[in-house]
Scaffold this motif. Structure first.
Motif, PDB file in Angstrom:
ATOM      1  N   PHE A   4     -14.900 -33.381   2.381  1.00  0.00           N
ATOM      2  CA  PHE A   4     -13.604 -33.761   2.945  1.00  0.00           C
ATOM      3  C   PHE A   4     -13.725 -34.966   3.876  1.00  0.00           C
ATOM      4  CE2 PHE A   4     -12.380 -29.611   1.365  1.00  0.00           C
ATOM      5  CZ  PHE A   4     -11.116 -29.882   0.856  1.00  0.00           C
ATOM      6  N   LEU A   5     -14.859 -35.115   4.534  1.00  0.00           N
ATOM      7  CA  LEU A   5     -15.078 -36.327   5.324  1.00  0.00           C
ATOM      8  C   LEU A   5     -15.114 -37.560   4.414  1.00  0.00           C
ATOM      9  CD1 LEU A   5     -17.752 -35.175   7.925  1.00  0.00           C
ATOM     10  CD2 LEU A   5     -15.398 -35.870   8.412  1.00  0.00           C
ATOM     11  N   GLU A   6     -15.809 -37.418   3.274  1.00  0.00           N
ATOM     12  CA  GLU A   6     -15.861 -38.509   2.309  1.00  0.00           C
ATOM     13  C   GLU A   6     -14.481 -38.766   1.694  1.00  0.00           C
ATOM     14  OE1 GLU A   6     -18.687 -40.697   0.801  1.00  0.00           O
ATOM     15  OE2 GLU A   6     -18.568 -40.407   2.958  1.00  0.00           O
ATOM     16  N   ALA A   7     -13.739 -37.705   1.444  1.00  0.00           N
ATOM     17  CA  ALA A   7     -12.396 -37.869   0.895  1.00  0.00           C
ATOM     18  C   ALA A   7     -11.519 -38.670   1.858  1.00  0.00           C
ATOM     19  CB  ALA A   7     -11.773 -36.501   0.615  1.00  0.00           C
ATOM     20  N   TRP A   8     -11.654 -38.389   3.138  1.00  0.00           N
ATOM     21  CA  TRP A   8     -10.917 -39.154   4.141  1.00  0.00           C
ATOM     22  C   TRP A   8     -11.341 -40.617   4.127  1.00  0.00           C
ATOM     23  CZ3 TRP A   8      -6.846 -38.637   7.354  1.00  0.00           C
ATOM     24  CH2 TRP A   8      -6.723 -39.569   8.397  1.00  0.00           C
ATOM     25  N   ARG A   9     -12.653 -40.840   4.045  1.00  0.00           N
ATOM     26  CA  ARG A   9     -13.161 -42.214   4.048  1.00  0.00           C
ATOM     27  C   ARG A   9     -12.743 -42.977   2.796  1.00  0.00           C
ATOM     28  NH1 ARG A   9     -17.579 -45.179   2.404  1.00  0.00           N
ATOM     29  NH2 ARG A   9     -18.435 -43.437   1.201  1.00  0.00           N
ATOM     30  N   LEU A  10     -12.669 -42.282   1.682  1.00  0.00           N
ATOM     31  CA  LEU A  10     -12.381 -42.929   0.398  1.00  0.00           C
ATOM     32  C   LEU A  10     -10.919 -42.806  -0.024  1.00  0.00           C
ATOM     33  CD1 LEU A  10     -15.519 -41.626  -1.565  1.00  0.00           C
ATOM     34  CD2 LEU A  10     -15.190 -43.908  -0.577  1.00  0.00           C
ATOM     35  N   ARG A  11     -10.060 -42.360   0.894  1.00  0.00           N
ATOM     36  CA  ARG A  11      -8.680 -42.079   0.521  1.00  0.00           C
ATOM     37  C   ARG A  11      -7.963 -43.297  -0.055  1.00  0.00           C
ATOM     38  NH1 ARG A  11      -9.093 -42.724   5.955  1.00  0.00           N
ATOM     39  NH2 ARG A  11      -7.534 -44.022   7.036  1.00  0.00           N
ATOM     40  N   GLY A  12      -8.336 -44.501   0.403  1.00  0.00           N
ATOM     41  CA  GLY A  12      -7.674 -45.704  -0.082  1.00  0.00           C
ATOM     42  C   GLY A  12      -7.967 -45.997  -1.538  1.00  0.00           C
ATOM     43  N   LYS A  13      -9.028 -45.409  -2.106  1.00  0.00           N
ATOM     44  CA  LYS A  13      -9.378 -45.635  -3.500  1.00  0.00           C
ATOM     45  C   LYS A  13      -8.711 -44.634  -4.442  1.00  0.00           C
ATOM     46  CE  LYS A  13     -13.896 -47.670  -2.460  1.00  0.00           C
ATOM     47  NZ  LYS A  13     -15.371 -47.615  -2.727  1.00  0.00           N
ATOM     48  N   LEU A  14      -8.025 -43.649  -3.884  1.00  0.00           N
ATOM     49  CA  LEU A  14      -7.337 -42.666  -4.708  1.00  0.00           C
ATOM     50  C   LEU A  14      -6.111 -43.297  -5.352  1.00  0.00           C
ATOM     51  CD1 LEU A  14      -6.975 -39.678  -5.625  1.00  0.00           C
ATOM     52  CD2 LEU A  14      -5.634 -39.343  -3.521  1.00  0.00           C
ATOM     53  N   LEU A  15      -5.994 -43.164  -6.657  1.00  0.00           N
ATOM     54  CA  LEU A  15      -4.830 -43.721  -7.360  1.00  0.00           C
ATOM     55  C   LEU A  15      -3.578 -42.951  -6.985  1.00  0.00           C
ATOM     56  CD1 LEU A  15      -6.376 -44.223 -10.926  1.00  0.00           C
ATOM     57  CD2 LEU A  15      -6.104 -45.924  -9.107  1.00  0.00           C
ATOM     58  N   GLU A  16      -2.471 -43.674  -6.830  1.00  0.00           N
ATOM     59  CA  GLU A  16      -1.220 -43.010  -6.467  1.00  0.00           C
ATOM     60  C   GLU A  16      -0.650 -42.232  -7.645  1.00  0.00           C
ATOM     61  OE1 GLU A  16       1.730 -45.139  -4.357  1.00  0.00           O
ATOM     62  OE2 GLU A  16       0.329 -46.292  -3.154  1.00  0.00           O
ATOM     63  N   ASP A  17      -0.891 -42.714  -8.851  1.00  0.00           N
ATOM     64  CA  ASP A  17      -0.386 -42.028 -10.038  1.00  0.00           C
ATOM     65  C   ASP A  17      -1.459 -41.078 -10.567  1.00  0.00           C
ATOM     66  OD1 ASP A  17       1.981 -43.482  -9.915  1.00  0.00           O
ATOM     67  OD2 ASP A  17       1.137 -45.112 -11.121  1.00  0.00           O
ATOM     68  N   GLY A  18      -1.044 -39.900 -10.941  1.00  0.00           N
ATOM     69  CA  GLY A  18      -1.996 -38.932 -11.480  1.00  0.00           C
ATOM     70  C   GLY A  18      -1.576 -37.519 -11.159  1.00  0.00           C
ATOM     71  N   GLY A  19      -2.322 -36.571 -11.693  1.00  0.00           N
ATOM     72  CA  GLY A  19      -2.006 -35.163 -11.478  1.00  0.00           C
ATOM     73  C   GLY A  19      -2.726 -34.607 -10.268  1.00  0.00           C
ATOM     74  N   SER A  20      -3.343 -33.457 -10.469  1.00  0.00           N
ATOM     75  CA  SER A  20      -4.039 -32.781  -9.381  1.00  0.00           C
ATOM     76  C   SER A  20      -5.187 -33.642  -8.844  1.00  0.00           C
ATOM     77  CB  SER A  20      -4.597 -31.442  -9.885  1.00  0.00           C
ATOM     78  OG  SER A  20      -5.454 -30.849  -8.930  1.00  0.00           O
ATOM     79  N   VAL A  21      -5.433 -33.516  -7.546  1.00  0.00           N
ATOM     80  CA  VAL A  21      -6.558 -34.237  -6.929  1.00  0.00           C
ATOM     81  C   VAL A  21      -7.856 -33.439  -7.051  1.00  0.00           C
ATOM     82  CG1 VAL A  21      -5.046 -35.429  -5.301  1.00  0.00           C
ATOM     83  CG2 VAL A  21      -6.109 -33.256  -4.630  1.00  0.00           C
ATOM     84  N   ARG A  22      -7.820 -32.306  -7.713  1.00  0.00           N
ATOM     85  CA  ARG A  22      -9.009 -31.454  -7.860  1.00  0.00           C
ATOM     86  C   ARG A  22     -10.192 -32.206  -8.486  1.00  0.00           C
ATOM     87  NH1 ARG A  22      -9.569 -25.739  -8.092  1.00  0.00           N
ATOM     88  NH2 ARG A  22     -11.297 -24.997  -9.390  1.00  0.00           N
ATOM     89  N   PRO A  23      -9.999 -32.939  -9.610  1.00  0.00           N
ATOM     90  CA  PRO A  23     -11.148 -33.680 -10.169  1.00  0.00           C
ATOM     91  C   PRO A  23     -11.709 -34.707  -9.195  1.00  0.00           C
ATOM     92  CG  PRO A  23      -9.391 -33.504 -11.796  1.00  0.00           C
ATOM     93  CD  PRO A  23      -8.818 -33.041 -10.494  1.00  0.00           C
ATOM     94  N   TRP A  24     -10.841 -35.366  -8.439  1.00  0.00           N
ATOM     95  CA  TRP A  24     -11.275 -36.359  -7.456  1.00  0.00           C
ATOM     96  C   TRP A  24     -12.160 -35.695  -6.405  1.00  0.00           C
ATOM     97  CZ3 TRP A  24      -9.070 -37.212  -2.257  1.00  0.00           C
ATOM     98  CH2 TRP A  24      -9.531 -38.386  -1.653  1.00  0.00           C
ATOM     99  N   LEU A  25     -11.738 -34.550  -5.908  1.00  0.00           N
ATOM    100  CA  LEU A  25     -12.515 -33.850  -4.889  1.00  0.00           C
ATOM    101  C   LEU A  25     -13.851 -33.369  -5.445  1.00  0.00           C
ATOM    102  CD1 LEU A  25      -9.764 -31.717  -3.105  1.00  0.00           C
ATOM    103  CD2 LEU A  25     -11.048 -33.620  -2.119  1.00  0.00           C
ATOM    104  N   PHE A  26     -13.845 -32.832  -6.654  1.00  0.00           N
ATOM    105  CA  PHE A  26     -15.090 -32.348  -7.231  1.00  0.00           C
ATOM    106  C   PHE A  26     -16.039 -33.500  -7.553  1.00  0.00           C
ATOM    107  CE2 PHE A  26     -13.091 -28.250  -7.603  1.00  0.00           C
ATOM    108  CZ  PHE A  26     -14.157 -27.359  -7.551  1.00  0.00           C
ATOM    109  N   GLY A  27     -15.490 -34.654  -7.887  1.00  0.00           N
ATOM    110  CA  GLY A  27     -16.336 -35.823  -8.083  1.00  0.00           C
ATOM    111  C   GLY A  27     -17.042 -36.227  -6.803  1.00  0.00           C
ATOM    112  N   ILE A  28     -16.313 -36.177  -5.690  1.00  0.00           N
ATOM    113  CA  ILE A  28     -16.927 -36.477  -4.384  1.00  0.00           C
ATOM    114  C   ILE A  28     -17.988 -35.428  -4.055  1.00  0.00           C
ATOM    115  CG2 ILE A  28     -16.483 -36.634  -1.904  1.00  0.00           C
ATOM    116  CD1 ILE A  28     -13.701 -37.734  -2.588  1.00  0.00           C
ATOM    117  N   ALA A  29     -17.666 -34.154  -4.314  1.00  0.00           N
ATOM    118  CA  ALA A  29     -18.625 -33.084  -4.040  1.00  0.00           C
ATOM    119  C   ALA A  29     -19.896 -33.252  -4.865  1.00  0.00           C
ATOM    120  CB  ALA A  29     -17.986 -31.719  -4.323  1.00  0.00           C
ATOM    121  N   ALA A  30     -19.750 -33.672  -6.122  1.00  0.00           N
ATOM    122  CA  ALA A  30     -20.922 -33.882  -6.972  1.00  0.00           C
ATOM    123  C   ALA A  30     -21.831 -34.953  -6.375  1.00  0.00           C
ATOM    124  CB  ALA A  30     -20.494 -34.270  -8.382  1.00  0.00           C
TER     125      ALA A  30
END
Length: 212
Positions: free
Chosen positions: A50-76
């Motif tokens: 979640f710290l990384e998600a906060w740091r990388l929030r600007g790279k998250l695409l505005e269009d899309g479905g659930s953020v679950r894959p994005w979070l699991f990618g960061i966790a990986a």
């Protein structure tokens, strides 16, 4: 107009991060725990994710479905870095002179000991897989992501996810047969890097069943 969750995350709204923490923290913890086999380390991975998600929030695409894959990618990625750090730590400790071991007589709850044993056995079985196969298995079988979500999390094509998961299942079946043959011979299972001895057949079968 009300902003979407992704837009709110990109804008750094704390309420949006609170929402995704409530929705996904438990799943991320389960993913990290099964991968690392350590309760405290798994909690650290969730925090770092979640710290990384906060740091990388600007790279998250505005269009899309659930953020679950994005979070699991960061966790990986966090888990990969954790594994590298652990290897460096083990290498450093190996260079230190040996000290006399001090027995630990701490009482543990029986249920937790059982959980630890099952978890350790499962991780030993998965140790025979390549890293990519372990990641796909953990995301699809343990964490319930579909092929597309796992592909998004790992940044690979869907076909790669399918092939890696197929290989993981095949190799786990082979491992189960190897363990069973060793038990029938009355011999200790063959050693692998990072593994301890013991009867691992039930745990391997359990993992195989989940991936079926």
């Amino acid at each position: 107009m009300e902003l979407s969750l992704r837009s709110r995350l990109r804008a750094g709204h704390q309420s949006a991060f609170g929402e995704i923490f409530d929705d996904h923290a438990d799943a991320l913890y389960g993913y990290a725990l099964r991968t690392l086999g350590d309760w405290a380390a798994a909690e650290d991975v969730v925090s770092l994710t979640f710290l990384e998600a906060w740091r990388l929030r600007g790279k998250l695409l505005e269009d899309g479905g659930s953020v679950r894959p994005w979070l699991f990618g960061i966790a990986a990625n966090v888990l990969r870095n954790t594994a590298r750090a652990a290897r460096r730590h083990r290498a450093a400790m190996a260079r230190l002179p040996e000290r006399e071991a001090v027995p630990d007589f701490t009482d543990e709850l029986v249920g937790r000991l059982d959980d630890d044993a099952r978890l350790a056995a499962t991780r030993r079985a998965l140790a025979g897989l390549r890293r990519g196969e372990r990641e796909v298995f953990a995301l699809c079988v343990w964490s319930g992501l579909d092929y597309a979500a796992a592909a998004e999390a790992l940044g690979v094509p869907v076909g790669t996810v399918r092939s890696r998961l197929s290989r993981a299942r095949t190799r786990l079946r082979g491992l189960a047969e190897e363990e069973l043959a060793a038990v029938r011979r009355g011999a200790e299972p063959s050693g692998r890097s990072g593994q301890v001895r013991g009867d691992r057949v039930p745990a391997v079968r359990s993992v195989e069943g989940k991936g079926a």
